[in-house]
Design a protein around this motif. Sequence first.
Motif, PDB file in Angstrom:
ATOM      1  N   ALA A   1       0.834  -1.204   0.000  1.00  0.00           N
ATOM      2  CA  ALA A   1       0.000   0.000   0.000  1.00  0.00           C
ATOM      3  C   ALA A   1       0.872   1.258   0.000  1.00  0.00           C
ATOM      4  O   ALA A   1       0.551   2.251  -0.659  1.00  0.00           O
ATOM      5  CB  ALA A   1      -0.933  -0.009   1.211  1.00  0.00           C
ATOM      6  N   GLY A   2       1.992   1.208   0.716  1.00  0.00           N
ATOM      7  CA  GLY A   2       2.932   2.337   0.729  1.00  0.00           C
ATOM      8  C   GLY A   2       3.547   2.569  -0.636  1.00  0.00           C
ATOM      9  O   GLY A   2       3.759   3.710  -1.051  1.00  0.00           O
ATOM     10  N   ALA A   3       3.843   1.489  -1.349  1.00  0.00           N
ATOM     11  CA  ALA A   3       4.390   1.615  -2.696  1.00  0.00           C
ATOM     12  C   ALA A   3       3.369   2.287  -3.615  1.00  0.00           C
ATOM     13  O   ALA A   3       3.711   3.168  -4.410  1.00  0.00           O
ATOM     14  CB  ALA A   3       4.781   0.238  -3.241  1.00  0.00           C
ATOM     15  N   LEU A   4       2.116   1.885  -3.497  1.00  0.00           N
ATOM     16  CA  LEU A   4       1.071   2.515  -4.295  1.00  0.00           C
ATOM     17  C   LEU A   4       0.907   3.988  -3.921  1.00  0.00           C
ATOM     18  O   LEU A   4       0.805   4.852  -4.791  1.00  0.00           O
ATOM     19  CB  LEU A   4      -0.256   1.775  -4.105  1.00  0.00           C
ATOM     20  N   LEU A   5       0.889   4.269  -2.622  1.00  0.00           N
ATOM     21  CA  LEU A   5       0.746   5.643  -2.148  1.00  0.00           C
ATOM     22  C   LEU A   5       1.927   6.503  -2.598  1.00  0.00           C
ATOM     23  O   LEU A   5       1.740   7.606  -3.109  1.00  0.00           O
ATOM     24  CB  LEU A   5       0.622   5.673  -0.623  1.00  0.00           C
ATOM     25  N   GLY A   6       3.138   5.990  -2.410  1.00  0.00           N
ATOM     26  CA  GLY A   6       4.329   6.732  -2.818  1.00  0.00           C
ATOM     27  C   GLY A   6       4.371   6.963  -4.318  1.00  0.00           C
ATOM     28  O   GLY A   6       4.735   8.050  -4.781  1.00  0.00           O
ATOM     29  N   GLY A   7       3.988   5.950  -5.090  1.00  0.00           N
ATOM     30  CA  GLY A   7       3.960   6.090  -6.541  1.00  0.00           C
ATOM     31  C   GLY A   7       2.919   7.090  -7.017  1.00  0.00           C
ATOM     32  O   GLY A   7       3.080   7.736  -8.050  1.00  0.00           O
ATOM     33  N   TYR A   8       1.845   7.238  -6.242  1.00  0.00           N
ATOM     34  CA  TYR A   8       0.795   8.193  -6.595  1.00  0.00           C
ATOM     35  C   TYR A   8       1.143   9.611  -6.133  1.00  0.00           C
ATOM     36  O   TYR A   8       0.932  10.571  -6.855  1.00  0.00           O
ATOM     37  CB  TYR A   8      -0.530   7.742  -5.973  1.00  0.00           C
ATOM     38  N   LEU A   9       1.675   9.732  -4.923  1.00  0.00           N
ATOM     39  CA  LEU A   9       1.938  11.057  -4.355  1.00  0.00           C
ATOM     40  C   LEU A   9       3.184  11.737  -4.912  1.00  0.00           C
ATOM     41  O   LEU A   9       3.225  12.962  -5.001  1.00  0.00           O
ATOM     42  CB  LEU A   9       2.055  10.971  -2.832  1.00  0.00           C
ATOM     43  N   ALA A  10       4.197  10.961  -5.247  1.00  0.00           N
ATOM     44  CA  ALA A  10       5.462  11.547  -5.706  1.00  0.00           C
ATOM     45  C   ALA A  10       5.268  12.501  -6.890  1.00  0.00           C
ATOM     46  O   ALA A  10       5.754  13.638  -6.838  1.00  0.00           O
ATOM     47  CB  ALA A  10       6.470  10.454  -6.033  1.00  0.00           C
ATOM     48  N   PRO A  11       4.568  12.112  -7.953  1.00  0.00           N
ATOM     49  CA  PRO A  11       4.377  13.061  -9.059  1.00  0.00           C
ATOM     50  C   PRO A  11       3.538  14.284  -8.668  1.00  0.00           C
ATOM     51  O   PRO A  11       3.701  15.359  -9.234  1.00  0.00           O
ATOM     52  CB  PRO A  11       3.657  12.244 -10.129  1.00  0.00           C
ATOM     53  N   LEU A  12       2.653  14.121  -7.692  1.00  0.00           N
ATOM     54  CA  LEU A  12       1.825  15.248  -7.263  1.00  0.00           C
ATOM     55  C   LEU A  12       2.645  16.354  -6.601  1.00  0.00           C
ATOM     56  O   LEU A  12       2.265  17.523  -6.649  1.00  0.00           O
ATOM     57  CB  LEU A  12       0.730  14.789  -6.303  1.00  0.00           C
ATOM     58  N   ILE A  13       3.773  15.975  -5.982  1.00  0.00           N
ATOM     59  CA  ILE A  13       4.623  16.983  -5.346  1.00  0.00           C
ATOM     60  C   ILE A  13       5.786  17.395  -6.257  1.00  0.00           C
ATOM     61  O   ILE A  13       6.682  18.095  -5.831  1.00  0.00           O
ATOM     62  CB  ILE A  13       5.153  16.504  -3.974  1.00  0.00           C
ATOM     63  N   GLY A  14       5.755  16.918  -7.505  1.00  0.00           N
ATOM     64  CA  GLY A  14       6.758  17.327  -8.471  1.00  0.00           C
ATOM     65  C   GLY A  14       7.968  16.418  -8.572  1.00  0.00           C
ATOM     66  O   GLY A  14       8.943  16.757  -9.224  1.00  0.00           O
ATOM     67  N   TRP A  15       7.917  15.248  -7.948  1.00  0.00           N
ATOM     68  CA  TRP A  15       9.038  14.313  -7.991  1.00  0.00           C
ATOM     69  C   TRP A  15       8.614  13.081  -8.773  1.00  0.00           C
ATOM     70  O   TRP A  15       7.690  12.385  -8.381  1.00  0.00           O
ATOM     71  CB  TRP A  15       9.452  13.925  -6.583  1.00  0.00           C
ATOM     72  N   VAL A  16       9.261  12.836  -9.892  1.00  0.00           N
ATOM     73  CA  VAL A  16       8.949  11.671 -10.704  1.00  0.00           C
ATOM     74  C   VAL A  16      10.098  10.679 -10.557  1.00  0.00           C
ATOM     75  O   VAL A  16      11.158  10.855 -11.149  1.00  0.00           O
ATOM     76  CB  VAL A  16       8.748  12.044 -12.185  1.00  0.00           C
ATOM     77  N   PRO A  17       9.899   9.626  -9.724  1.00  0.00           N
ATOM     78  CA  PRO A  17      10.980   8.653  -9.529  1.00  0.00           C
ATOM     79  C   PRO A  17      11.226   7.835 -10.788  1.00  0.00           C
ATOM     80  O   PRO A  17      10.341   7.168 -11.274  1.00  0.00           O
ATOM     81  CB  PRO A  17      10.476   7.781  -8.379  1.00  0.00           C
ATOM     82  N   ARG A  18      12.438   7.929 -11.315  1.00  0.00           N
ATOM     83  CA  ARG A  18      12.781   7.192 -12.525  1.00  0.00           C
ATOM     84  C   ARG A  18      13.730   6.030 -12.230  1.00  0.00           C
ATOM     85  O   ARG A  18      13.573   4.960 -12.775  1.00  0.00           O
ATOM     86  CB  ARG A  18      13.397   8.140 -13.535  1.00  0.00           C
ATOM     87  N   ALA A  19      14.707   6.271 -11.385  1.00  0.00           N
ATOM     88  CA  ALA A  19      15.671   5.223 -11.060  1.00  0.00           C
ATOM     89  C   ALA A  19      15.043   4.236 -10.065  1.00  0.00           C
ATOM     90  O   ALA A  19      14.104   4.574  -9.345  1.00  0.00           O
ATOM     91  CB  ALA A  19      16.935   5.828 -10.462  1.00  0.00           C
ATOM     92  N   THR A  20      15.565   3.033 -10.045  1.00  0.00           N
ATOM     93  CA  THR A  20      15.032   2.003  -9.155  1.00  0.00           C
ATOM     94  C   THR A  20      15.111   2.436  -7.697  1.00  0.00           C
ATOM     95  O   THR A  20      14.150   2.271  -6.950  1.00  0.00           O
ATOM     96  CB  THR A  20      15.803   0.678  -9.356  1.00  0.00           C
ATOM     97  N   TRP A  21      16.233   3.025  -7.285  1.00  0.00           N
ATOM     98  CA  TRP A  21      16.360   3.432  -5.880  1.00  0.00           C
ATOM     99  C   TRP A  21      15.360   4.531  -5.537  1.00  0.00           C
ATOM    100  O   TRP A  21      14.884   4.599  -4.409  1.00  0.00           O
ATOM    101  CB  TRP A  21      17.791   3.861  -5.560  1.00  0.00           C
TER     102      TRP A  21
END
Length: 87
Positions: free
Chosen positions: A41-61
């Motif tokens: 659930a945290g992975a889903l939440l983090g994946g959803y919230l990150a772009p909303l705050i302007g951070w698009v995680p691209r690298a695996t880490w």
Amino acid sequence: MLAEGILGWVLIGLVAGILGKVIMPGRDPGGFIVTILIGIAGALLGGYLAPLIGWVPRATWERYAAATLGAVILLALYRMVATRRRR
């Protein structure tokens, strides 16, 4: 193909859940399965919230970091709800 996607979510959830527990140690009701579910659930939440705050995680880490941050947020919320229920 579907099994690989589900297995991937379980594995990232496991890692994110364990990292969340390491970051926020303490006694929580629930065991290994609850840790995985909070991590997923945290992975889903983090994946959803990150772009909303302007951070698009691209690298695996970065994806693991977003998932772990989401797991920590959910773990904190879970503890607040569980604490209120015990009173």
